[in-house]
Design an enzyme around this catalytic site. Structure first.
Site, mmCIF file in Angstrom:
data_model
loop_
_atom_site.group_PDB
_atom_site.id
_atom_site.type_symbol
_atom_site.label_atom_id
_atom_site.label_comp_id
_atom_site.label_asym_id
_atom_site.label_seq_id
_atom_site.Cartn_x
_atom_site.Cartn_y
_atom_site.Cartn_z
ATOM 1 N N ARG A 1 0.859 -1.189 0.000
ATOM 2 C CA ARG A 1 0.000 0.000 0.000
ATOM 3 C C ARG A 1 0.893 1.235 0.000
ATOM 4 O O ARG A 1 1.972 1.250 0.598
ATOM 5 C CB ARG A 1 -0.935 0.012 1.218
ATOM 6 C CG ARG A 1 -2.157 -0.889 1.051
ATOM 7 C CD ARG A 1 -3.091 -0.423 -0.057
ATOM 8 N NE ARG A 1 -4.238 -1.295 -0.287
ATOM 9 C CZ ARG A 1 -4.337 -2.206 -1.259
ATOM 10 N NH1 ARG A 1 -3.348 -2.390 -2.097
ATOM 11 N NH2 ARG A 1 -5.437 -2.923 -1.413
ATOM 12 N N HIS B 1 -1.342 0.456 -10.094
ATOM 13 C CA HIS B 1 -2.034 -0.556 -9.271
ATOM 14 C C HIS B 1 -2.486 -1.757 -10.115
ATOM 15 O O HIS B 1 -3.681 -2.097 -10.151
ATOM 16 C CB HIS B 1 -3.231 0.064 -8.532
ATOM 17 C CG HIS B 1 -3.583 -0.712 -7.292
ATOM 18 N ND1 HIS B 1 -3.951 -0.125 -6.120
ATOM 19 C CD2 HIS B 1 -3.599 -2.050 -7.036
ATOM 20 C CE1 HIS B 1 -4.203 -1.052 -5.198
ATOM 21 N NE2 HIS B 1 -3.985 -2.247 -5.751
HETATM 22 P P1 NDP Z 1 -1.454 -11.092 4.409
HETATM 23 O O1 NDP Z 1 -2.393 -10.599 5.411
HETATM 24 O O2 NDP Z 1 -1.493 -12.534 4.022
HETATM 25 O O3 NDP Z 1 0.055 -10.799 4.893
HETATM 26 C C1 NDP Z 1 0.418 -9.593 5.461
HETATM 27 C C2 NDP Z 1 1.861 -9.705 5.935
HETATM 28 O O4 NDP Z 1 2.256 -8.445 6.481
HETATM 29 C C3 NDP Z 1 2.027 -10.728 7.051
HETATM 30 O O5 NDP Z 1 3.247 -11.412 6.918
HETATM 31 C C4 NDP Z 1 2.030 -9.865 8.298
HETATM 32 O O6 NDP Z 1 2.721 -10.401 9.394
HETATM 33 C C5 NDP Z 1 2.764 -8.655 7.782
HETATM 34 N N1 NDP Z 1 2.498 -7.500 8.641
HETATM 35 C C6 NDP Z 1 1.327 -6.887 8.898
HETATM 36 N N2 NDP Z 1 1.498 -5.891 9.782
HETATM 37 C C7 NDP Z 1 2.798 -5.876 10.073
HETATM 38 C C8 NDP Z 1 3.595 -5.099 10.936
HETATM 39 N N3 NDP Z 1 3.067 -4.113 11.684
HETATM 40 N N4 NDP Z 1 4.908 -5.368 11.017
HETATM 41 C C9 NDP Z 1 5.454 -6.364 10.291
HETATM 42 N N5 NDP Z 1 4.759 -7.154 9.448
HETATM 43 C C10 NDP Z 1 3.449 -6.904 9.356
HETATM 44 O O7 NDP Z 1 -1.615 -10.178 3.126
HETATM 45 P P2 NDP Z 1 -1.301 -10.535 1.605
HETATM 46 O O8 NDP Z 1 0.078 -11.074 1.519
HETATM 47 O O9 NDP Z 1 -2.393 -11.311 1.010
HETATM 48 O O10 NDP Z 1 -1.386 -9.068 0.956
HETATM 49 C C11 NDP Z 1 -0.540 -8.029 1.399
HETATM 50 C C12 NDP Z 1 -1.047 -6.705 0.868
HETATM 51 O O11 NDP Z 1 -0.786 -6.608 -0.527
HETATM 52 C C13 NDP Z 1 -2.558 -6.497 0.959
HETATM 53 O O12 NDP Z 1 -2.939 -6.094 2.237
HETATM 54 C C14 NDP Z 1 -2.795 -5.415 -0.067
HETATM 55 O O13 NDP Z 1 -2.669 -4.162 0.552
HETATM 56 C C15 NDP Z 1 -1.644 -5.605 -1.056
HETATM 57 N N6 NDP Z 1 -2.104 -6.026 -2.374
HETATM 58 C C16 NDP Z 1 -1.715 -5.281 -3.458
HETATM 59 C C17 NDP Z 1 -2.101 -5.651 -4.717
HETATM 60 C C18 NDP Z 1 -1.644 -4.874 -5.907
HETATM 61 O O14 NDP Z 1 -2.090 -5.136 -7.030
HETATM 62 N N7 NDP Z 1 -0.744 -3.927 -5.747
HETATM 63 C C19 NDP Z 1 -2.953 -6.826 -4.948
HETATM 64 C C20 NDP Z 1 -3.279 -7.547 -3.745
HETATM 65 C C21 NDP Z 1 -2.867 -7.144 -2.510
HETATM 66 P P3 NDP Z 1 2.250 -11.806 10.049
HETATM 67 O O15 NDP Z 1 2.740 -12.846 9.070
HETATM 68 O O16 NDP Z 1 2.948 -11.860 11.332
HETATM 69 O O17 NDP Z 1 0.755 -11.758 10.142
#
Ligand code: NDP
Length: 318
Positions: free
Chosen positions: A233, A281
């Site tokens: 994001r 995006h």
């Molecule tokens: P997930 O929820 O599966 O994974 C999120 C990851 O971020 C996890 O490993 C989580 O840690 C980590 N995380 C969250 N908060 C923190 C923090 N404060 N500190 C450290 N690590 C953190 O999400 P996805 O992988 O499915 O997707 C990630 C993002 O990609 C989506 O939220 C979306 O915003 C973006 N996206 C973008 C797209 C695009 O076309 N550009 C398309 C699809 C998604 P933990 O493993 O410990 O939970």
């Protein structure tokens, strides 16, 4: 199974008309293959108390979810849920999109842009020096890449990069294990994750903890001349701090797929900055063919009393 509208369940599409057009038939067909007949409607077509599931995508007209008292789940078509997760009227379970199409698309986009950066492709493809200047890139085994976020998308991208031979570090909130990846977790380990990021990939969700995470202070922790590839994001990076880091050479280039404001305003400095590649995006799109199966699977699970998949943790905002 519950009976509503004859023997059909009621799906309310809280989406824009183009999304309805794209997804309705795929989802109804996917449900039918699971022997579930559904009636699809928009806001106003189905009495709120008769709505069984809400299919949600940003831009849909519903902002107050309180009247949907019998709704079993709100099923997001998108992976990122930051625009709905804080809605206090939403008390129904919220599920986000996790599917193979998204994962595959993101792996391809990330690997493509990391390889582009690693091999210095822009020098020959974009800059066209008109001179026989040989810049032999290092091998992937001599390149350190850090992936912020080791979730569905981050872990898949990190794995693909590790399989290509890159020295990959991954960073997440809680401890993770990903084969071939040095995994770090928690705020205390962020400096270590950044220090080894010759190429930094952002795949974090937008949460109160990740907004402005990459500020001037943290960008200064990157090795000088590192390259950023962000598809999580746009709020992850402080725009002004990134511009300053690009101008000073601290960051050599940033390929950004996500932004604070989308579409990026025409007067935003990113458009004209030579160190920024804007990708609108498109890193990983939800595709109706695969996403419909995931929606149908979750409906089937709920209808047969099984726990829903990919329920968003409201306390964490993702
Ligand atoms: P997930 O929820 O599966 O994974 C999120 C990851 O971020 C996890 O490993 C989580 O840690 C980590 N995380 C969250 N908060 C923190 C923090 N404060 N500190 C450290 N690590 C953190 O999400 P996805 O992988 O499915 O997707 C990630 C993002 O990609 C989506 O939220 C979306 O915003 C973006 N996206 C973008 C797209 C695009 O076309 N550009 C398309 C699809 C998604 P933990 O493993 O410990 O939970």
């Amino acid at each position: 199974m519950r009976v509503r509208n004859g023997d059909k369940i009621n799906l309310l599409f809280n989406v824009t008309p183009d999304v309805l057009e794209e997804y309705r038939d795929s989802i109804l067909d996917a449900l039918k293959r699971r022997s579930i007949d559904a009636h699809a409607g928009l806001l106003g077509d189905i009495a709120p108390e008769n709505v069984d599931y809400i299919i949600h995508a940003t831009g849909g007209p519903i902002t107050d979810f309180a009247p949907f008292t019998n709704t079993r789940a709100v099923l997001s078509l998108w992976a990122g849920v930051e625009k709905i997760v804080g809605n206090t009227t939403l008390t129904q379970p919220l599920c986000r999109m996790v599917d193979d199409g998204l994962r595959q698309g993101m792996v391809e986009w990330v690997v493509g842009h990391v390889l582009r950066a690693h091999l210095g492709m822009d020098r020959y493809v974009c800059e066209k020096p008109h001179a026989w200047e040989q810049h032999v890139p290092p091998l992937a085994t001599d390149r350190a890449v850090t992936v912020l976020g080791l979730g569905e998308l981050g872990a898949a991208a990190a794995t693909a990069l590790a399989q290509l031979g890159f020295r990959v570090t991954g960073w997440s909130r809680s401890p993770r294990e990903v084969t071939g990846v040095r995994c770090l977790a928690g705020a205390d380990n962020l400096p270590q994750a950044l220090a080894s990021a010759e190429i930094l990939v952002g795949l974090l969700p937008q949460t109160p903890e990740t907004i402005d995470l990459l500020n001037a202070e943290r960008l200064a922790l990157l090795p000088k001349g590192s390259i950023i590839v962000n598809a999580g994001r746009g709020t992850l990076i402080v725009d002004g701090a990134l511009i300053a880091a690009l101008d000073s050479g601290q960051v050599a280039h940033a390929t950004l797929d996500v932004f604070r404001t989308e579409p990026v305003p025409s007067d935003h400095p990113f458009w004209s900055h030579p160190g920024v590649t804007i990708s609108p995006h498109i890193a990983a799109a939800t595709r109706a063919s695969t996403a419909a199966e995931k929606i149908a699977e979750n409906v089937m699970r709920a209808e047969s009393g099984q726990p829903l998949l990919h329920v968003v943790d409201r306390t964490l905002s993702y």
